[in-house]
Design an enzyme around this catalytic site. Structure first.
Site, short mmCIF file in Angstrom:
data_model
loop_
_atom_site.label_atom_id
_atom_site.label_comp_id
_atom_site.label_asym_id
_atom_site.label_seq_id
_atom_site.Cartn_x
_atom_site.Cartn_y
_atom_site.Cartn_z
N HIS A 137 0.83 -1.20 0.00
CA HIS A 137 0.00 0.00 0.00
C HIS A 137 0.87 1.26 0.00
O HIS A 137 0.45 2.32 0.43
CB HIS A 137 -0.94 -0.01 1.20
CG HIS A 137 -2.00 -1.06 1.08
ND1 HIS A 137 -1.73 -2.40 1.22
CD2 HIS A 137 -3.33 -0.98 0.81
CE1 HIS A 137 -2.84 -3.10 1.06
NE2 HIS A 137 -3.82 -2.26 0.80
N ASP B 7 -4.32 -3.26 12.14
CA ASP B 7 -4.77 -2.85 10.81
C ASP B 7 -4.95 -4.12 9.99
O ASP B 7 -3.99 -4.82 9.69
CB ASP B 7 -3.70 -1.93 10.19
CG ASP B 7 -4.00 -1.56 8.75
OD1 ASP B 7 -5.07 -1.91 8.24
OD2 ASP B 7 -3.14 -0.90 8.13
N SER C 184 -7.62 -6.49 7.04
CA SER C 184 -8.77 -6.60 6.14
C SER C 184 -9.59 -7.81 6.55
O SER C 184 -9.16 -8.64 7.36
CB SER C 184 -8.30 -6.73 4.69
OG SER C 184 -7.60 -7.95 4.51
N TRP D 30 -16.96 -17.77 8.47
CA TRP D 30 -18.26 -17.10 8.43
C TRP D 30 -18.29 -15.83 9.29
O TRP D 30 -19.03 -14.91 9.01
CB TRP D 30 -19.37 -18.06 8.88
CG TRP D 30 -19.10 -18.72 10.20
CD1 TRP D 30 -19.42 -18.27 11.44
CD2 TRP D 30 -18.41 -19.96 10.39
NE1 TRP D 30 -18.99 -19.14 12.41
CE2 TRP D 30 -18.37 -20.21 11.79
CE3 TRP D 30 -17.84 -20.91 9.53
CZ2 TRP D 30 -17.77 -21.34 12.34
CZ3 TRP D 30 -17.25 -22.03 10.08
CH2 TRP D 30 -17.21 -22.25 11.47
N GLY E 117 1.44 -3.87 15.68
CA GLY E 117 2.19 -2.65 15.40
C GLY E 117 3.60 -2.64 15.97
O GLY E 117 4.39 -1.75 15.66
#
Length: 335
Positions: free
Chosen positions: A47, A176, A178, A228, A307
């Site tokens: 990113h 952080d 997804s 799920w 982190g």
């Protein structure tokens, strides 16, 4: 794969030169270049430097308006709705995360919901900025459909990155992640580097779980975290982002092949306004100290809080330079 090491200053200057070429204002080019370079410096190459060519391509195609910026559309109490006007995602996200902190300073909590914006690159960056200013922070974005509902053969959900951050001494604890086991940026970077994923990350054409990133990128069927549970969390994050921002949901974003016009939410909490503020630092320290007493399953496995690794990566890349695939760097320098 041949790699080169690029210094922070050189990488940032190249990014800024390219952004100025594509009509960015000086201050916005400086800020955007700094965001891409910082993400790369701290080891989130997917990113940062690896995403930069795509960012420029989206500008060329008109999905990112370099002259646009987020603006307030509606305010009600401690919640504000903003319109990103299709502006650069990292710039819009920084504006709205800072605004969330300003609102929180007056109301203890501030919530900024942003619609019609673009990819913010790395969610953790805004968490780090907030935590280092004394705020607890939660933010998320929806995305194009790139993850199947549990038990489905096609993708209707987004991987909807989510960040939590709290201050920790002079640093921060920042999670952080997804809703897919691995972000698409991570899978693209692994494919570029010729590496398999350390764990199964999605499904191949046969419907089998696989560690080969190219097979997952081909099917677009990434594995939801927690199976799920991750799929359900993705759905609710999409709903909240769309209704709070009055923006688009994943199914609307997915009508186009290019991901743009996404919706995001930024929530800041001013810890100084809490009655227990004097005890918060000790409370976090006690939690982490207990966490660190975990018994490692082997001698080489170090127990880290979210982190924690970034400081070491930052120091190494400042000293040695930021590692970049040579062909990608050559592509960037020719933009």
């Amino acid at each position: 794969m041949e790699q080169v090491r690029i210094s922070f200053d050189k990488m940032k200057s190249v990014f800024k030169r390219v952004l100025l070429k594509y009509s960015f204002e000086e201050s916005k080019a400086e800020k955007c270049a700094d965001i891409f370079t910082t993400n790369s410096l701290e080891g989130v190459y997917s990113h940062g430097v690896y995403r930069f060519p795509r960012f420029i391509d989206y500008i060329r195609q008109g999905f990112i308006r370099v002259d646009a910026i987020a603006e307030l559309a509606n305010a009600t109490g401690a919640l504000e709705q903003w319109n990103g006007n299709s502006g650069p995602g990292p710039i819009n996200a920084e504006i709205c995360s800072k605004r969330a902190m300003e609102v929180a300073s007056k109301n203890t909590i501030g919530c900024i919901a942003l619609g019609n914006t673009n990819h913010w690159m790395r969610a953790g960056l805004y968490g780090w900025q907030a935590a280092k200013n004394g705020f607890a922070f939660i933010a998320w974005t929806n995305t194009i459909a790139n993850m199947p509902a549990w038990g489905a053969a096609d993708s209707k959900l987004g991987n909807n990155p989510l960040v939590f951050a709290v201050p920790y001494g002079e640093s921060a604890i920042v999670l952080d992640f997804s809703m897919t086991q691995f972000s698409y940026g991570k899978m693209e970077a692994s494919q570029l580097e010729g590496k398999n994923l350390p764990f199964d990350g999605g499904f191949n054409k046969k419907g089998e779980l696989t560690k080969i990133p190219g097979e997952i990128l081909e099917t677009g069927r990434a594995l939801p975290i927690g199976y799920w549970k991750g799929a359900g969390l993705s759905l609710l994050l999409d709903i909240f982002a769309a209704i709070l921002s009055a923006g688009k949901a994943t199914h609307e974003i997915s009508k186009h092949e290019i991901e743009h016009a996404v919706s995001q939410v930024f929530i800041a909490i001013d810890l100084k306004n809490l009655q227990n503020y004097p005890a918060i630092e000790k409370s976090i320290n006690d939690i982490i100290n207990d966490f660190k007493t975990s018994i490692s399953e082997n001698e080489t496995n170090k127990i880290r809080y979210p982190g924690e690794r970034i400081k070491k990566t930052r120091e190494e890349n400042l000293k040695k330079g930021i590692p970049v695939n040579l062909s990608i760097w050559q592509t960037i320098t020719k933009l």
